[in-house]
Design a protein around this motif. Structure first.
Motif, short mmCIF file in Angstrom:
data_model
loop_
_atom_site.label_atom_id
_atom_site.label_comp_id
_atom_site.label_asym_id
_atom_site.label_seq_id
_atom_site.Cartn_x
_atom_site.Cartn_y
_atom_site.Cartn_z
N VAL A 65 -8.22 -8.50 0.13
CA VAL A 65 -9.61 -8.23 -0.28
C VAL A 65 -9.89 -6.76 0.00
CG1 VAL A 65 -12.04 -8.65 0.23
CG2 VAL A 65 -10.47 -10.58 0.02
N HIS A 66 -10.13 -6.00 -1.07
CA HIS A 66 -10.28 -4.54 -0.97
C HIS A 66 -11.72 -4.15 -1.29
CE1 HIS A 66 -7.12 -1.54 -0.39
NE2 HIS A 66 -7.84 -0.69 -1.09
N HIS A 67 -12.13 -3.00 -0.81
CA HIS A 67 -13.41 -2.40 -1.20
C HIS A 67 -14.59 -3.37 -1.24
CE1 HIS A 67 -11.51 1.31 -2.16
NE2 HIS A 67 -10.94 0.92 -3.27
N ASP A 68 -14.94 -3.95 -0.12
CA ASP A 68 -16.17 -4.73 -0.10
C ASP A 68 -17.25 -3.84 0.50
OD1 ASP A 68 -18.29 -6.51 0.45
OD2 ASP A 68 -16.90 -8.19 0.28
N GLY A 92 -9.70 14.02 -3.72
CA GLY A 92 -11.09 14.12 -4.19
C GLY A 92 -12.09 13.32 -3.38
N TRP A 93 -11.67 12.18 -2.80
CA TRP A 93 -12.62 11.31 -2.10
C TRP A 93 -12.76 11.66 -0.61
CZ3 TRP A 93 -7.74 10.43 -3.60
CH2 TRP A 93 -6.83 9.94 -2.69
N VAL A 94 -12.06 12.73 -0.18
CA VAL A 94 -12.20 13.14 1.23
C VAL A 94 -12.87 14.52 1.27
CG1 VAL A 94 -10.96 13.59 3.40
CG2 VAL A 94 -10.09 11.87 1.80
N LEU A 127 -9.40 -8.60 4.96
CA LEU A 127 -10.23 -7.48 4.48
C LEU A 127 -9.51 -6.17 4.75
CD1 LEU A 127 -13.02 -6.64 3.30
CD2 LEU A 127 -13.84 -6.43 5.64
N ASN A 128 -9.43 -5.34 3.71
CA ASN A 128 -8.82 -4.03 3.87
C ASN A 128 -9.71 -3.11 4.70
OD1 ASN A 128 -6.94 -1.80 3.01
ND2 ASN A 128 -8.80 -1.00 2.08
N GLU A 129 -9.13 -2.43 5.64
CA GLU A 129 -9.76 -1.33 6.38
C GLU A 129 -11.23 -1.56 6.74
OE1 GLU A 129 -8.95 2.35 4.26
OE2 GLU A 129 -6.84 2.25 4.82
N PRO A 130 -11.51 -2.55 7.59
CA PRO A 130 -12.90 -2.71 8.05
C PRO A 130 -13.38 -1.40 8.68
CG PRO A 130 -11.43 -4.34 9.05
CD PRO A 130 -10.57 -3.43 8.26
N THR A 170 -1.62 14.31 4.67
CA THR A 170 -1.52 13.20 3.70
C THR A 170 -2.67 13.18 2.69
OG1 THR A 170 -2.74 11.64 5.12
CG2 THR A 170 -0.34 11.69 5.37
N HIS A 171 -3.83 13.70 3.10
CA HIS A 171 -5.00 13.64 2.21
C HIS A 171 -5.47 15.03 1.77
CE1 HIS A 171 -5.00 9.42 3.07
NE2 HIS A 171 -6.05 9.23 2.33
N GLN A 172 -4.54 16.00 1.70
CA GLN A 172 -4.93 17.33 1.25
C GLN A 172 -5.38 17.23 -0.21
OE1 GLN A 172 -1.31 20.03 0.70
NE2 GLN A 172 -0.51 18.46 2.09
N TYR A 178 -1.44 3.94 8.27
CA TYR A 178 -1.06 5.20 8.93
C TYR A 178 -1.06 6.36 7.94
CZ TYR A 178 1.21 8.06 12.47
OH TYR A 178 1.48 9.03 13.41
N TYR A 179 -1.96 7.30 8.17
CA TYR A 179 -2.03 8.50 7.31
C TYR A 179 -2.13 9.76 8.18
CZ TYR A 179 -3.04 5.44 3.26
OH TYR A 179 -2.97 4.50 2.24
N VAL A 180 -1.36 9.80 9.24
CA VAL A 180 -1.45 10.91 10.21
C VAL A 180 -0.32 11.90 9.94
CG1 VAL A 180 -1.35 11.46 12.67
CG2 VAL A 180 -2.47 9.33 11.91
N GLY A 205 -2.10 8.18 -7.71
CA GLY A 205 -2.10 9.50 -7.06
C GLY A 205 -1.10 9.70 -5.92
N PHE A 206 -0.68 8.62 -5.29
CA PHE A 206 0.34 8.74 -4.23
C PHE A 206 1.70 8.29 -4.77
CE2 PHE A 206 -2.17 9.06 -0.16
CZ PHE A 206 -3.44 8.99 -0.71
N GLY A 207 1.69 7.92 -6.07
CA GLY A 207 2.76 7.15 -6.70
C GLY A 207 4.21 7.51 -6.39
N GLY A 210 0.72 -1.78 6.47
CA GLY A 210 0.28 -2.18 5.13
C GLY A 210 -0.04 -1.03 4.18
N GLU A 211 -0.25 0.17 4.73
CA GLU A 211 -0.47 1.36 3.89
C GLU A 211 0.02 2.59 4.64
OE1 GLU A 211 -4.41 2.26 2.41
OE2 GLU A 211 -4.73 0.22 1.68
N PHE A 212 0.72 3.45 3.93
CA PHE A 212 1.03 4.81 4.38
C PHE A 212 1.47 5.57 3.14
CE2 PHE A 212 5.78 5.02 4.43
CZ PHE A 212 6.05 3.69 4.10
N TYR A 258 4.32 0.87 1.05
CA TYR A 258 3.93 2.25 0.73
C TYR A 258 2.65 2.24 -0.11
CZ TYR A 258 4.15 6.94 -1.26
OH TYR A 258 3.84 8.22 -1.62
N TRP A 259 1.74 3.17 0.16
CA TRP A 259 0.56 3.36 -0.70
C TRP A 259 0.86 4.51 -1.63
CZ3 TRP A 259 -3.74 0.56 -1.67
CH2 TRP A 259 -4.68 1.16 -2.52
N GLU A 260 1.05 4.41 -2.90
CA GLU A 260 1.10 3.22 -3.67
C GLU A 260 2.10 3.39 -4.80
OE1 GLU A 260 -0.20 4.75 -6.50
OE2 GLU A 260 -1.53 6.10 -5.49
#
Ligand code: BGC
Length: 371
Positions: A143-146, A258-260, A183-186, A253-255, A246-248, A341-343, A302-304, A335-337
């Motif tokens: 369950v994503h983006h609630d 657009g959403w950061v 739930l994804n990323e509470p 990882t998020h250079q 993990y995105y450290v 964009g991370f493809g 579950g995501e990196f 792997y995300w995803e």
């Protein structure tokens, strides 16, 4: 007989043998004594606990990839990925064991009770799950983006419970290769304390309909490993896999993501795998592994991933280092995803981005050369 008693008994026999100074007899007694001590020791060491269902399933998850930006994207979004049947084959043939399928159920459930999920949307998700299962891939349905749960969890809660009632009912006869991630990323208003209550209620909701399904659950603060300690799980439920993301370092990882906000300034940040960079991953993953050992729960990363604005060498270096760090500690990963964009896969050229795929499959390659 306890280990100490056996040893004491043979030590006494050994002393008796010494008194009668029959040296051959002494050797025989010593030999039997040592053998009996060894046997008693083996009997005294507690047998390793039988592997629980969750640990077995976690090994099935193995190496995976997220089908991100597809069923979690709003209808008509320009960046949405349209899943194709061949993607599942491509993923399997590349050597992956599982997929995580993020789904924004809340965008497709009515706003009022009983919060019915659109049947057409259910059918789309069923199709994706069945495609994956038919390729032999294990599936984590997430369950994503609630957004309501992040902003006003008290208002969003009845709807999320109703969503899980419907999901648990709908998928109850699906193969056990399918698992549910609550739930994804509470985050946001879902603090550790708030999430604990919500998570327990969601777990009970699923268990009422599908007691044997593997459930995946992670800590608050975007599934941060630093919040694992706050997660309290029912000790008798042995069908829970715990997840973290993990995105450290985020600056890498998020250079230019657009959403950061402010991430444009990070453009050009590299990751070379220098000892001090690697040490951060090892420290973090050791912490997660220590939690898993203390709590006897299997871990799923579950995501990196690293966004496409970073240079490819750095992305591959980092991805390899994280995947290896996970495997070394027995964590499964996704792997995300897959192809956005991370493809790891380029949907236009219809081929894998070789450095990323190699980085993700390095452990598999090593396993195969060992054999
Ligand atoms: C979000 C994505 C985001 C990714 C990395 C995911 O959980 O759903 O929108 O791209 O994390 O930030």
């Amino acid at each position: 007989m306890r280990f100490a008693q056996v040893c004491a008994r043979f030590q006494r026999a050994d002393r008796a043998a010494a008194l009668c100074s029959a040296s051959v007899l002494r050797l025989v007694v010593r030999w039997f004594g040592a053998a009996a001590c060894a046997l008693a020791f083996l009997a005294a060491v507690p047998a390793a606990p039988a592997e629980d269902e969750a640990a077995r399933y976690n090994r099935e998850l193995g190496r995976g990839v997220n089908l991100g930006n597809a069923l979690d994207a709003p209808t008509g979004a320009t960046w949405a990925v349209r899943l194709k049947s061949e993607y599942f084959r491509t993923i399997r043939q590349a050597g992956f064991d599982s997929v995580r399928i993020p789904v924004s159920w809340s965008l497709h459930a009515a706003a009022q009770p009983p919060y019915r999920i659109e049947p057409g949307f259910f059918a789309n998700v069923d199709w994706a799950i069945n495609q994956a299962l038919s390729q032999g891939l294990a599936v984590v349905l997430d369950v994503h983006h609630d957004v309501d749960m992040e902003r006003q969890p008290d208002q969003g809660f009845p709807r999320l419970v109703a969503i899980w009632e419907q999901l648990a009912q709908h998928y109850r006869d699906y193969p056990d290769k399918l698992s549910f991630e609550l739930l994804n990323e509470p985050s946001g208003a879902l603090t550790d304390e708030k999430w604990q209550g919500v998570m327990s209620a969601l777990l009970r909701t699923v268990r009422a309909k599908d007691p044997k399904r593997i459930v995946v659950v992670g800590p608050a603060f975007w599934n941060s490993l630093d919040h694992l300690d706050k997660l309290v799980l029912p000790p008798d439920d042995r069908r829970i896999v715990v997840t973290f993301h993990y995105y450290v370092p985020l600056k890498f990882t998020h250079q230019a993501a657009g959403w950061v906000p402010g991430s444009d300034k990070w453009k050009g940040t590299t990751w070379t795998g220098a000892p001090e960079e690697q040490a951060v991953i090892d420290r973090d993953f050791d912490k997660a592994a220590a939690w898993a050992a203390r709590n006897a729960r299997p871990l799923y990363l579950g995501e990196f991933g690293a966004f496409e604005a970073a240079d490819m060498d750095s992305r591959a270096n980092w991805t390899r280092a994280v995947a290896e760090a996970a495997e070394k500690r027995g964590f499964s990963f996704a792997y995300w995803e897959f192809c956005s964009g991370f493809g790891a896969y380029d949907p236009v050229a219809q081929k894998w981005r070789a450095p990323l795929l190699q980085a993700l499959m390095e452990g598999k390659r090593k396993d195969q050369t060992k054999r």
